[in-house]
Design a protein around this motif. Structure first.
Motif, mmCIF file in Angstrom:
data_model
loop_
_atom_site.group_PDB
_atom_site.id
_atom_site.type_symbol
_atom_site.label_atom_id
_atom_site.label_comp_id
_atom_site.label_asym_id
_atom_site.label_seq_id
_atom_site.Cartn_x
_atom_site.Cartn_y
_atom_site.Cartn_z
ATOM 1 N N ALA A 1 -40.688 -9.467 -2.101
ATOM 2 C CA ALA A 1 -39.410 -8.923 -1.642
ATOM 3 C C ALA A 1 -39.381 -7.408 -1.726
ATOM 4 N N SER A 2 -40.144 -6.828 -2.645
ATOM 5 C CA SER A 2 -40.113 -5.375 -2.780
ATOM 6 C C SER A 2 -41.296 -4.676 -2.131
ATOM 7 N N CYS A 3 -42.392 -5.407 -1.877
ATOM 8 C CA CYS A 3 -43.576 -4.706 -1.379
ATOM 9 C C CYS A 3 -44.292 -5.429 -0.250
ATOM 10 N N GLY A 4 -43.773 -6.530 0.214
ATOM 11 C CA GLY A 4 -44.473 -7.262 1.259
ATOM 12 C C GLY A 4 -45.672 -7.990 0.695
ATOM 13 N N TYR A 5 -46.555 -8.396 1.555
ATOM 14 C CA TYR A 5 -47.691 -9.197 1.127
ATOM 15 C C TYR A 5 -48.913 -8.357 0.753
ATOM 16 N N THR A 6 -48.844 -7.069 0.942
ATOM 17 C CA THR A 6 -49.993 -6.223 0.612
ATOM 18 C C THR A 6 -49.915 -5.667 -0.802
ATOM 19 N N GLY A 7 -48.837 -5.911 -1.505
ATOM 20 C CA GLY A 7 -48.651 -5.378 -2.849
ATOM 21 C C GLY A 7 -49.767 -5.700 -3.819
ATOM 22 N N PRO A 8 -50.203 -6.972 -3.920
ATOM 23 C CA PRO A 8 -51.279 -7.272 -4.864
ATOM 24 C C PRO A 8 -52.565 -6.501 -4.573
ATOM 25 N N SER A 9 -52.873 -6.312 -3.306
ATOM 26 C CA SER A 9 -54.066 -5.544 -2.955
ATOM 27 C C SER A 9 -53.926 -4.096 -3.418
ATOM 28 N N VAL A 10 -52.757 -3.523 -3.198
ATOM 29 C CA VAL A 10 -52.491 -2.150 -3.632
ATOM 30 C C VAL A 10 -52.571 -2.061 -5.154
ATOM 31 N N TRP A 11 -52.040 -3.077 -5.836
ATOM 32 C CA TRP A 11 -52.070 -3.079 -7.305
ATOM 33 C C TRP A 11 -53.509 -3.080 -7.820
ATOM 34 N N HIS A 12 -54.343 -3.921 -7.250
ATOM 35 C CA HIS A 12 -55.741 -3.962 -7.679
ATOM 36 C C HIS A 12 -56.433 -2.619 -7.427
ATOM 37 N N ARG A 13 -56.288 -2.115 -6.212
ATOM 38 C CA ARG A 13 -57.002 -0.898 -5.812
ATOM 39 C C ARG A 13 -56.506 0.352 -6.535
ATOM 40 N N PRO B 1 -38.831 3.813 -14.772
ATOM 41 C CA PRO B 1 -39.140 3.032 -15.975
ATOM 42 C C PRO B 1 -39.525 3.966 -17.124
ATOM 43 N N PRO B 2 -39.272 3.532 -18.338
ATOM 44 C CA PRO B 2 -39.573 4.401 -19.476
ATOM 45 C C PRO B 2 -41.067 4.488 -19.735
ATOM 46 N N GLN C 1 -45.472 -5.608 -12.030
ATOM 47 C CA GLN C 1 -44.144 -6.194 -11.850
ATOM 48 C C GLN C 1 -43.573 -5.861 -10.477
ATOM 49 N N GLU C 2 -43.799 -4.643 -10.032
ATOM 50 C CA GLU C 2 -43.267 -4.236 -8.735
ATOM 51 C C GLU C 2 -44.097 -4.765 -7.575
ATOM 52 N N LEU C 3 -45.410 -4.686 -7.708
ATOM 53 C CA LEU C 3 -46.280 -4.949 -6.563
ATOM 54 C C LEU C 3 -46.679 -6.417 -6.396
ATOM 55 N N THR C 4 -46.216 -7.293 -7.264
ATOM 56 C CA THR C 4 -46.473 -8.718 -7.054
ATOM 57 C C THR C 4 -45.219 -9.432 -6.565
ATOM 58 N N ARG D 1 -44.119 -5.934 -27.376
ATOM 59 C CA ARG D 1 -44.266 -7.392 -27.430
ATOM 60 C C ARG D 1 -44.448 -7.980 -26.038
ATOM 61 N N ALA D 2 -43.620 -7.526 -25.103
ATOM 62 C CA ALA D 2 -43.727 -8.021 -23.728
ATOM 63 C C ALA D 2 -45.064 -7.610 -23.106
ATOM 64 N N LEU D 3 -45.515 -6.397 -23.378
ATOM 65 C CA LEU D 3 -46.801 -5.935 -22.863
ATOM 66 C C LEU D 3 -47.941 -6.765 -23.436
ATOM 67 N N ILE D 4 -47.917 -7.021 -24.748
ATOM 68 C CA ILE D 4 -48.962 -7.833 -25.378
ATOM 69 C C ILE D 4 -49.006 -9.223 -24.736
#
Length: 198
Positions: A142-154, A74-75, A136-139, A90-93
């Motif tokens: 299909a790309s990260c399983g069910y542990t993605g949100p936990s990894v994103w927070h931590r 990603p850029p 975007q990736e960790l929620t 704009r998308a980030l805001i």
């Protein structure tokens, strides 16, 4: 029951094992999608290359690798030029004001700063963009399983908010002297789109 063999063992499978199996299924689905994307959606064994596709590509193989590189990484938002930068900001805001602020930010204080004009701080833009890309990736199961949100927070959200909201962070000047900006409660955040554009 009739027709069932008498020697079928009863299996006592722990409930957690089913969750592990679902995680593995999601990871396999993600890898399968990645293999299809890398191989151009060709059916066949991973690692097999389509001869006709290679012949058609000819000398453009290096150009195709460059395209894959752009897709794969990603850029970094601060390196983008207009109008791509403007669209990304704009998308980030929209994400910060719609998801992050109302869901994660408490009232600003001396120990937990926040600037309602955060997009005027390049450090905040860079950090929040990185957190958003990870979100975007960790929620996506299909790309990260069910542990993605936990990894994103931590690994992403918590360290970024610690840096941004610290008394020595990029918003330190927003409470002092010449750069004073009136802070607001996160629940009172106006829409990022309420500003008229020239």
């Amino acid at each position: 029951m009739a027709g069932e063999p008498d020697d079928v063992p009863e299996l006592d499978v722990p409930v957690g094992m089913f969750e592990d199996i679902e995680d593995l299924k999601a990871q396999v689905a993600s890898l399968t999608a990645l293999v299809k994307k890398v191989t151009g959606g060709e059916e066949g064994e991973p690692g097999e290359a389509s001869a006709s596709k290679e012949e058609a590509a000819g000398g453009d193989a290096a150009a195709e690798e460059g395209d894959e590189e752009e897709w794969q990484y990603p850029p970094f938002i601060l390196l983008l030029d207009s109008p791509v930068y403007d669209e990304e900001l704009r998308a980030l805001i929209e994400w910060v004001e719609g998801v992050l602020v109302p869901g994660y930010l408490a009232e600003p204080s001396a120990d937990a700063r926040w600037c309602h004009l955060w997009w005027e701080h390049s450090v905040a833009i860079a950090r929040l963009h990185a957190v958003w890309l990870a979100w975007q990736e960790l929620t996506d199961p299909a790309s990260c399983g069910y542990t993605g949100p936990s990894v994103w927070h931590r690994d992403h959200l918590d360290p970024a908010l610690r840096e941004l909201r610290s008394p020595a962070g990029p918003f330190a000047g927003c409470v002092k002297g010449e750069h004073q900006i009136t802070h607001r409660l996160p629940s009172l955040v106006p829409s990022a789109w309420s500003h008229t554009e020239d």
